[in-house]
Design an enzyme around this catalytic site. Structure first.
Site, PDB file in Angstrom:
ATOM      1  N   GLN A  11      56.101   5.608  24.227  1.00  0.00           N
ATOM      2  CA  GLN A  11      55.518   4.273  24.315  1.00  0.00           C
ATOM      3  C   GLN A  11      56.591   3.240  24.635  1.00  0.00           C
ATOM      4  O   GLN A  11      57.718   3.332  24.168  1.00  0.00           O
ATOM      5  CB  GLN A  11      54.836   3.931  22.991  1.00  0.00           C
ATOM      6  CG  GLN A  11      53.614   4.786  22.722  1.00  0.00           C
ATOM      7  CD  GLN A  11      52.843   4.344  21.499  1.00  0.00           C
ATOM      8  OE1 GLN A  11      52.119   3.337  21.538  1.00  0.00           O
ATOM      9  NE2 GLN A  11      52.976   5.078  20.414  1.00  0.00           N
ATOM     10  N   SER A  92      59.523  10.888  21.450  1.00  0.00           N
ATOM     11  CA  SER A  92      58.366  10.633  20.596  1.00  0.00           C
ATOM     12  C   SER A  92      57.094  11.171  21.247  1.00  0.00           C
ATOM     13  O   SER A  92      56.930  12.381  21.373  1.00  0.00           O
ATOM     14  CB  SER A  92      58.259   9.143  20.278  1.00  0.00           C
ATOM     15  OG  SER A  92      57.317   8.904  19.257  1.00  0.00           O
ATOM     16  N   LEU A  93      56.190  10.309  21.696  1.00  0.00           N
ATOM     17  CA  LEU A  93      54.989  10.779  22.382  1.00  0.00           C
ATOM     18  C   LEU A  93      55.338  11.755  23.503  1.00  0.00           C
ATOM     19  O   LEU A  93      54.618  12.725  23.757  1.00  0.00           O
ATOM     20  CB  LEU A  93      54.221   9.589  22.966  1.00  0.00           C
ATOM     21  CG  LEU A  93      53.170   9.988  24.015  1.00  0.00           C
ATOM     22  CD1 LEU A  93      51.963  10.582  23.341  1.00  0.00           C
ATOM     23  CD2 LEU A  93      52.819   8.835  24.916  1.00  0.00           C
ATOM     24  N   ARG A 117      46.002  10.768  17.591  1.00  0.00           N
ATOM     25  CA  ARG A 117      47.290  10.362  17.019  1.00  0.00           C
ATOM     26  C   ARG A 117      47.442   8.845  17.094  1.00  0.00           C
ATOM     27  O   ARG A 117      47.875   8.191  16.142  1.00  0.00           O
ATOM     28  CB  ARG A 117      48.423  11.044  17.782  1.00  0.00           C
ATOM     29  CG  ARG A 117      49.845  10.723  17.303  1.00  0.00           C
ATOM     30  CD  ARG A 117      50.839  11.529  18.132  1.00  0.00           C
ATOM     31  NE  ARG A 117      52.224  11.384  17.702  1.00  0.00           N
ATOM     32  CZ  ARG A 117      53.121  10.593  18.287  1.00  0.00           C
ATOM     33  NH1 ARG A 117      52.757   9.838  19.331  1.00  0.00           N
ATOM     34  NH2 ARG A 117      54.362  10.533  17.849  1.00  0.00           N
ATOM     35  N   HIS A 201      57.733   6.401  12.782  1.00  0.00           N
ATOM     36  CA  HIS A 201      58.920   7.179  12.418  1.00  0.00           C
ATOM     37  C   HIS A 201      59.602   6.621  11.166  1.00  0.00           C
ATOM     38  O   HIS A 201      60.830   6.535  11.092  1.00  0.00           O
ATOM     39  CB  HIS A 201      59.919   7.242  13.594  1.00  0.00           C
ATOM     40  CG  HIS A 201      59.337   7.823  14.833  1.00  0.00           C
ATOM     41  ND1 HIS A 201      59.032   9.154  14.950  1.00  0.00           N
ATOM     42  CD2 HIS A 201      58.974   7.242  16.011  1.00  0.00           C
ATOM     43  CE1 HIS A 201      58.516   9.386  16.152  1.00  0.00           C
ATOM     44  NE2 HIS A 201      58.467   8.241  16.811  1.00  0.00           N
ATOM     45  N   GLN A 250      57.669  14.813  12.929  1.00  0.00           N
ATOM     46  CA  GLN A 250      58.018  13.741  13.863  1.00  0.00           C
ATOM     47  C   GLN A 250      57.391  12.410  13.480  1.00  0.00           C
ATOM     48  O   GLN A 250      57.929  11.338  13.780  1.00  0.00           O
ATOM     49  CB  GLN A 250      57.580  14.135  15.289  1.00  0.00           C
ATOM     50  CG  GLN A 250      58.147  13.259  16.382  1.00  0.00           C
ATOM     51  CD  GLN A 250      57.231  13.179  17.578  1.00  0.00           C
ATOM     52  OE1 GLN A 250      56.068  12.798  17.456  1.00  0.00           O
ATOM     53  NE2 GLN A 250      57.749  13.546  18.733  1.00  0.00           N
TER      54      GLN A 250
END
Length: 401
Positions: A11, A92-93, A117, A201, A250
């Site tokens: 993102q 991440s994503l 998610r 996170h 994660q």
């Protein structure tokens, strides 16, 4: 020879119009946009091409949109270039995009999963008590110590992303984040708030992680065709740990991006290609290391450079020449830990003479070392450092060649 790692953004890389040029030029883009829209029951193509940036930035929208465009870019890459990657890594994503491209998750399942998610992450902080802030010009250990001093059970805060040297993201309760900013500003840091809807996170995502695990358990995961670097461990997924474990961890643990990229370098990667609509990861890579050549594939015109094999080879050779110069100095001046002086002398003296000849060639006007000569000289440096019994950490640079 090139060892390529493919990188997938997270993102922050979304832009209105993302994927449009792929749609106009490749049937696979039309197919994947249609499949994604069917999976989540709304027109994802229209959102990406015509929606507002605010709508596109909403995490439940950004996640399927970014995954779709990254997978399209991967399919175009394989169709037009076809060189299989040595590693995959996603920020991440982006780790979900990597899992799709490695064959671990089907595209249809991944779209549904990241949509959910995004919804869970969006709802994790309904009262907007948390936030994320990019912070730079500070050492990691200093920042971590300040976070530990400020963070409490009620107002947790932590380093959420280690993106590059002295470039991080902190995440957590606004009360603690503001105190961290206050304390670090006196050290000359720079900061900027990130436009996200939650403290990702961080420990504040623990409930969301528990909810998301229920979703993760609904899907099937196949064996990966290529090694995937985990955000959590900064190393490839291990066979004895489930994909669900990695993805669930994660949610609350930091993205160790800088370490992940250095792992690639230390394991022979010479080129990285970012598959997405911006150059975020390419920009970070240039700050992390100068030992790889970074490229982007975010639109069809980027294929012009990626299909120019001679130009790519020249860029790799330029980097290898610079590294050779550094390694020659390291090999010559580094301390000798070998206590067997006779064996050391017999091994190293001839190699020193070889390096001296290479040095003379480098400084000879108009002489260009061939790829074979560079490789031979790098091996000589490796042999000298091995004879000196340099530790593994100090020889990591060699393994990156």
């Amino acid at each position: 020879m090139s060892n390529v790692a493919l990188l997938f953004p997270g993102q922050g890389s979304q832009v209105v119009g993302m994927g449009r040029d792929f749609w106009n030029n490749f049937d696979v883009a039309k197919k994947l946009f249609e499949e994604a829209s069917d999976a989540i029951s709304f027109d994802l193509r229209k959102l990406c091409f015509e929606g507002s940036l605010n709508d596109l930035t909403m995490t439940m929208n950004a996640q399927p949109a970014l995954l779709t465009v990254s997978v399209i870019a991967y399919q175009v890459y394989m169709q037009e270039i076809g060189m299989g990657p040595t590693y995959l890594a996603g920020h991440s994503l982006g780790e979900y995009s990597a899992l799709v491209c490695a064959g671990v998750l089907s595209f249809h399942d991944a779209i549904k999963l990241v949509r959910q998610r995004g919804i869970i992450m969006h709802n994790a902080d309904p009262h907007q008590q948390g936030t994320m802030v990019a912070i730079s010009h500070i050492q990691l250990d200093t920042l971590q110590n300040i976070c530990e001093e400020v963070s409490t059970k009620k107002h947790p805060a932590c380093v959420a992303c280690m993106n590059a040297d002295q470039q991080f993201v902190i995440s957590g309760h606004r009360h603690s984040i503001q105190e961290i900013i206050k304390r670090t500003e006196s050290l000359g840091t720079k900061h900027s708030y990130i436009n996200v809807s939650g403290p990702y996170h961080s420990p504040m995502m623990q409930t969301a992680a528990e909810q998301f695990k229920v979703e993760l358990d609904r899907y099937q995961y196949a064996h990966a065709k290529y090694p995937i670097i985990s955000n959590v461990t900064a190393a490839p997924y291990e066979c004895d740990r489930s994909v669900v474990d990695y993805l669930n961890m994660q949610m609350t643990m930091p993205v160790r991006w800088s370490e992940s990229m250095l792992y690639l370098v230390e394991n022979g990667v010479t080129e990285v290609i970012e598959l997405g609509s911006k150059h975020v990861l390419v920009s970070l890579m240039s700050k992390i290391t100068k030992r790889t050549v970074p490229y982007s594939l975010g639109q069809p015109s980027d294929l012009l450079m990626l299909t120019n094999t001679q130009e790519r080879k020249n860029k790799r050779l330029t980097i290898r020449k610079k590294l050779l110069s550094e390694l020659m100095v390291t090999a010559l001046i580094s301390r000798n830990y070998n206590q067997d002086s006779i064996a050391y002398t017999q091994t190293v003296e001839p190699l020193f003479h070889q390096l001296q000849r290479v040095k003379e060639q480098i400084h000879k006007n108009g002489y260009e070392l061939s790829e074979e000569e560079i490789n031979d000289a790098l091996q000589v440096c490796h042999s000298i450092l091995t004879a000196k019994q340099i530790s593994i950490d100090e020889t990591a640079l060699i393994n990156a060649i």
